[in-house]
Scaffold this motif. Structure first.
Motif, mmCIF file in Angstrom:
data_model
loop_
_atom_site.group_PDB
_atom_site.id
_atom_site.type_symbol
_atom_site.label_atom_id
_atom_site.label_comp_id
_atom_site.label_asym_id
_atom_site.label_seq_id
_atom_site.Cartn_x
_atom_site.Cartn_y
_atom_site.Cartn_z
ATOM 1 N N LEU A 163 -5.536 -25.784 -31.139
ATOM 2 C CA LEU A 163 -6.405 -24.763 -30.568
ATOM 3 C C LEU A 163 -5.582 -23.651 -29.915
ATOM 4 O O LEU A 163 -5.857 -22.458 -30.103
ATOM 5 N N PHE A 164 -4.539 -24.038 -29.163
ATOM 6 C CA PHE A 164 -3.664 -23.057 -28.526
ATOM 7 C C PHE A 164 -3.033 -22.141 -29.583
ATOM 8 O O PHE A 164 -2.999 -20.924 -29.428
ATOM 9 N N SER A 165 -2.522 -22.744 -30.652
ATOM 10 C CA SER A 165 -1.880 -21.957 -31.705
ATOM 11 C C SER A 165 -2.873 -21.000 -32.351
ATOM 12 O O SER A 165 -2.550 -19.836 -32.627
ATOM 13 N N GLY A 166 -4.112 -21.479 -32.587
ATOM 14 C CA GLY A 166 -5.129 -20.619 -33.177
ATOM 15 C C GLY A 166 -5.439 -19.414 -32.302
ATOM 16 O O GLY A 166 -5.527 -18.276 -32.791
ATOM 17 N N VAL A 167 -5.569 -19.651 -30.988
ATOM 18 C CA VAL A 167 -5.839 -18.559 -30.049
ATOM 19 C C VAL A 167 -4.643 -17.603 -29.993
ATOM 20 O O VAL A 167 -4.797 -16.374 -30.016
ATOM 21 N N GLY A 244 5.322 -15.251 -30.253
ATOM 22 C CA GLY A 244 4.756 -14.094 -30.931
ATOM 23 C C GLY A 244 3.770 -13.306 -30.102
ATOM 24 O O GLY A 244 3.430 -12.170 -30.444
ATOM 25 N N VAL A 245 3.301 -13.874 -28.994
ATOM 26 C CA VAL A 245 2.322 -13.175 -28.152
ATOM 27 C C VAL A 245 2.951 -11.980 -27.440
ATOM 28 O O VAL A 245 2.409 -10.871 -27.440
ATOM 29 N N ALA A 246 4.133 -12.203 -26.795
ATOM 30 C CA ALA A 246 4.740 -11.100 -26.018
ATOM 31 C C ALA A 246 6.256 -11.225 -25.914
ATOM 32 O O ALA A 246 6.856 -10.680 -24.998
ATOM 33 N N GLY A 247 6.889 -11.973 -26.838
ATOM 34 C CA GLY A 247 8.334 -12.165 -26.773
ATOM 35 C C GLY A 247 8.710 -13.387 -25.956
ATOM 36 O O GLY A 247 7.900 -13.924 -25.190
ATOM 37 N N TRP A 248 9.964 -13.840 -26.105
ATOM 38 C CA TRP A 248 10.380 -15.092 -25.466
ATOM 39 C C TRP A 248 10.446 -15.014 -23.951
ATOM 40 O O TRP A 248 10.158 -15.993 -23.251
ATOM 41 N N GLU A 249 10.784 -13.857 -23.408
ATOM 42 C CA GLU A 249 10.919 -13.758 -21.955
ATOM 43 C C GLU A 249 9.586 -13.975 -21.239
ATOM 44 O O GLU A 249 9.549 -14.466 -20.112
ATOM 45 N N ALA A 250 8.489 -13.655 -21.913
ATOM 46 C CA ALA A 250 7.161 -13.802 -21.309
ATOM 47 C C ALA A 250 6.764 -15.257 -21.125
ATOM 48 O O ALA A 250 5.882 -15.560 -20.305
ATOM 49 N N ILE A 251 7.380 -16.188 -21.884
ATOM 50 C CA ILE A 251 7.039 -17.610 -21.717
ATOM 51 C C ILE A 251 8.162 -18.390 -21.040
ATOM 52 O O ILE A 251 8.144 -19.619 -21.015
ATOM 53 N N VAL A 252 9.144 -17.659 -20.524
ATOM 54 C CA VAL A 252 10.201 -18.296 -19.727
ATOM 55 C C VAL A 252 10.072 -17.892 -18.264
ATOM 56 O O VAL A 252 10.124 -18.747 -17.370
ATOM 57 N N LEU A 265 3.142 -22.524 -22.223
ATOM 58 C CA LEU A 265 1.853 -22.290 -22.873
ATOM 59 C C LEU A 265 0.867 -21.571 -21.947
ATOM 60 O O LEU A 265 0.187 -20.631 -22.390
ATOM 61 N N PRO A 266 0.756 -21.958 -20.668
ATOM 62 C CA PRO A 266 -0.097 -21.182 -19.765
ATOM 63 C C PRO A 266 0.344 -19.728 -19.630
ATOM 64 O O PRO A 266 -0.501 -18.825 -19.533
ATOM 65 N N LEU A 267 1.651 -19.473 -19.637
ATOM 66 C CA LEU A 267 2.131 -18.092 -19.542
ATOM 67 C C LEU A 267 1.692 -17.279 -20.755
ATOM 68 O O LEU A 267 1.303 -16.113 -20.627
ATOM 69 N N ALA A 268 1.754 -17.893 -21.937
ATOM 70 C CA ALA A 268 1.312 -17.195 -23.151
ATOM 71 C C ALA A 268 -0.190 -16.948 -23.127
ATOM 72 O O ALA A 268 -0.666 -15.852 -23.454
ATOM 73 N N LEU A 269 -0.952 -17.960 -22.711
ATOM 74 C CA LEU A 269 -2.405 -17.822 -22.669
ATOM 75 C C LEU A 269 -2.849 -16.742 -21.690
ATOM 76 O O LEU A 269 -3.809 -16.003 -21.948
ATOM 77 N N ALA A 270 -2.151 -16.685 -20.549
ATOM 78 C CA ALA A 270 -2.506 -15.684 -19.531
ATOM 79 C C ALA A 270 -2.386 -14.268 -20.094
ATOM 80 O O ALA A 270 -3.144 -13.377 -19.715
ATOM 81 N N LYS A 271 -1.423 -14.070 -21.017
ATOM 82 C CA LYS A 271 -1.251 -12.755 -21.637
ATOM 83 C C LYS A 271 -2.424 -12.409 -22.559
ATOM 84 O O LYS A 271 -2.725 -11.244 -22.799
ATOM 85 N N ILE A 272 -3.086 -13.434 -23.080
ATOM 86 C CA ILE A 272 -4.154 -13.213 -24.060
ATOM 87 C C ILE A 272 -5.522 -13.106 -23.389
ATOM 88 O O ILE A 272 -6.273 -12.155 -23.625
#
Length: 437
Positions: A163-167, A244-252, A265-272
Motif C-alpha cells: 500500500l505504501f509503495s502504491g501511494v 522517488g518521492v523527493a530524493g534520498w535526503e528527504a527520507i534520511v 517511510l513516514p518521512l516519505a508519506l508526509a511529503k505526499i
C-alpha cells in the motif's frame, strides 16, 4: 540430558515457514536501511544492495541444501560442527547468536520510537522493554501459537508495504533517484554495506526452526525460497518508491534536522499526504506490524540458536533445556532477553545494527566453508535438495561475504573490535564447558 527435556515439537508447514522467513526480515524495510543513504546516496546504497541481493540468493540456496540435510535447531552451528569440527562450530554458533541477539534491541528501539509518537508521555526505552517482555512471553507459550501470530502480523506488514509503495508511486519522479546520487564517492558504497544487509538480515533463521517443521526436507525449501522472492520484491519496491518521492535526503533527515531518522517511510508519506491526513496515521499505525513481525520472529529464532549451543555444552547447559509443558526453550529465551535489554539501554541503534551484521557475515562465511567441507567429507549425507549451479552459488556467496566483511571492518574498526571481543569471551566459556563436559 534426556531427550524429553531437549526435544522440540514438529508443527510448522511451508506457509508458516514463509511467514517466519519474511517476518524475521521485514522490519528492515521499515527502518535502518535509509541510514545507508547518508553513507552512499541512492547510487552507493543501490550498488551495495545489488551485490547483497546476489549474496543472499546464492547463500540461501546453498544454506537450504544444508538445512534440508541437517534439519536441526542450531542451523549454521550444526552444519559447521559436522563439516569443520567443534571450534568452527563454536564460531558459527557464536556469530549466529550475536546476530540474533543484537538485532532485536535495534528493532525494539524503533518500536519504542513509533509508539512514542502516539504516547509521548511514555519513554521510548520503557515501551521497548515492555515489548521485550510481551514477545518473550508469547514465544514461551508455544511455537505453534508464536508461528500463527507471526504469520498474521507478517501478512499485514507485507500488505502495508504494498500500500505504501502504491501511494508513493503516485508522486514518483525518476529524476529524484539521480539527485546527489553518490555524495561520498564509491567509498560510500562500501560504508553502506551493513545497511544493505539490514534489508535481508536474519532470513537464515528459517533453518533454526527446521527441527519443528513437518516434512522439513520439502517444506524448508518452499518456505525459504518463497520468503526470499517476497523480500527481494519488497526491497526493490520500498527503495525506489520512497526515494522517488523527493530524493534520498528527504527520507534520511527530518525537516530542520541533520540527525538521521529511523523512520524513512513516514518521512516519505508526509511529503505526499501531510502529517494530519488519516492515510498517514493509518499507514504509520499498520507499519508497527512490520517491526513487531521481525522483533517477534528473531526472538523465536534466537531462542533456538541459544538452545542448541546449550544442548551441546558450548555455553551453559541451563539454556539447553526445553520446558516440559510448553516444549519451548524458556531459559534460552529469558537469557537472550536479558542481553538484548542491556544492549537496548546503550541507545546506539546504528552501532547495534552493525554488530548484528558482523555476526551475520561471519555466519555466512563459516557456513559456506562448511558447505564445501560437507560436500567433500560427507558425500554420503542424504541431500533432498541440491544447490543449483554448484560450485558457483556457494563460491559467489562466500566471496561477496568476505569482501563485505573486509569493507565493514575498515569502516567500523571499533565495532569490529567489540564483535571479536564478544566472540573471544564466548570462546573462553566454550572451552570451560567442554572441559567440564
Amino acid at each position: 540430558m534426556n531427550q524429553e527435556k531437549t526435544e522440540l515439537k514438529r508443527t510448522l508447514g511451508p506457509f508458516m515457514l514463509w511467514g517466519l522467513g519474511v517476518g524475521y526480515v521485514i522490519s528492515g524495510m521499515y527502518f535502518g536501511w535509509n541510514l545507508g543513504l547518508a553513507e552512499g546516496g541512492t547510487l552507493g546504497l543501490a550498488v551495495a544492495t545489488l551485490f547483497i541481493i546476489i549474496m543472499y540468493v546464492t547463500f540461501t540456496f546453498s544454506y537450504t541444501e544444508m538445512a534440508c540435510a541437517i534439519p536441526k535447531a542450531g542451523g549454521a552451528f550444526d552444519y559447521a560442527r559436522l563439516g569443520l569440527g567443534k571450534n568452527w562450530g563454536f564460531l558459527a554458533g557464536m556469530a549466529q547468536s550475536i546476530e540474533f541477539i543484537f538485532a532485536p534491541p535495534a528493532i525494539a528501539a524503533a518500536i519504542g520510537a513509533y509508539f512514542n509518537v502516539f504516547f509521548p508521555e511514555i519513554s521510548i526505552t520503557t515501551i521497548a522493554i515492555t515489548a521485550y517482555l510481551i514477545f518473550t512471553l508469547i514465544n514461551i507459550s508455544g511455537v505453534k501459537f508464536a508461528a500463527y501470530f507471526e504469520l498474521i502480523i507478517t501478512i499485514i506488514a507485507v500488505a502495508e508495504l504494498l500500500l505504501f509503495s502504491g501511494v508513493s508511486f503516485t508522486e514518483f519522479k525518476f529524476e529524484n533517484l539521480s539527485q546527489n546520487a553518490l555524495p561520498n564517492g564509491w567509498g560510500g558504497a562500501f560504508a553502506a554495506i551493513p545497511f544493505a544487509i539490514w534489508f535481508f538480515l536474519a532470513i537464515e533463521g528459517v533453518a533454526n526452526v527446521a527441527e519443528e517443521a513437518k516434512n522439513p526436507q520439502r517444506n524448508i525449501l518452499i518456505g525459504f525460497g518463497s520468503a526470499l522472492l517476497t523480500l527481494v520484491i519488497l526491497c526493490l519496491l520500498t527503495f525506489t518508491s520512497s526515494i522517488g518521492v523527493a530524493g534520498w535526503e528527504a527520507i534520511v533527515y527530518p525537516p530542520g534536522s541533520m540527525e538521521p531518522s529511523d523512520s524513512p517511510l513516514p518521512l516519505a508519506l508526509a511529503k505526499i499526504v501531510g502529517e494530519s491526513n488519516i492515510l498517514y496515521h493509518l499507514l504509520i499505525t499498520v507499519g508497527l506490524f512490520g517491526l513487531v513481525a521481525s522483533f517477534h520472529g528473531i526472538i523465536l529464532a534466537a531462542g533456538r540458536s541459544t538452545l542448541e549451543l546449550g544442548r551441546e555444552r558450548y555455553v551453559t547447559p541451563i539454556v539447553g533445556k526445553v520446558h516440559p509443558k510448553t516444549k519451548t526453550p524458556v531459559n534460552a529465551l529469558i537469557v537472550n532477553m536479558g542481553i538484548g535489554i542491556l544492549a537496548l539501554l546503550t541507545g546506539k541503534t546504528g552501532e547495534i545494527i552493525t554488530i548484528a551484521c558482523f555476526g551475520a557475515l561471519t555466519l555466512y562465511i563459516v557456513s559456506m566453508i562448511a558447505f564445501f567441507a560437507l560436500r567433500k567429507n560427507h558425500a554420503d549425507l542424504e541431500r533432498p535438495f541440491h544447490v543449483p549451479a554448484f560450485p558457483y552459488f556457494p563460491a559467489i556467496a562466500l566471496v561477496i561475504a568476505i569482501i563485505a566483511m573486509v569493507a565493514m571492518s575498515i569502516y567500523n574498526l571499533t565495532l569490529m573490535a567489540i564483535f571479536w571481543g564478544l566472540v573471544g569471551f564466548g570462546y573462553v566459556s566454550f572451552r570451560w564447558y567442554q572441559r567440564k563436559g
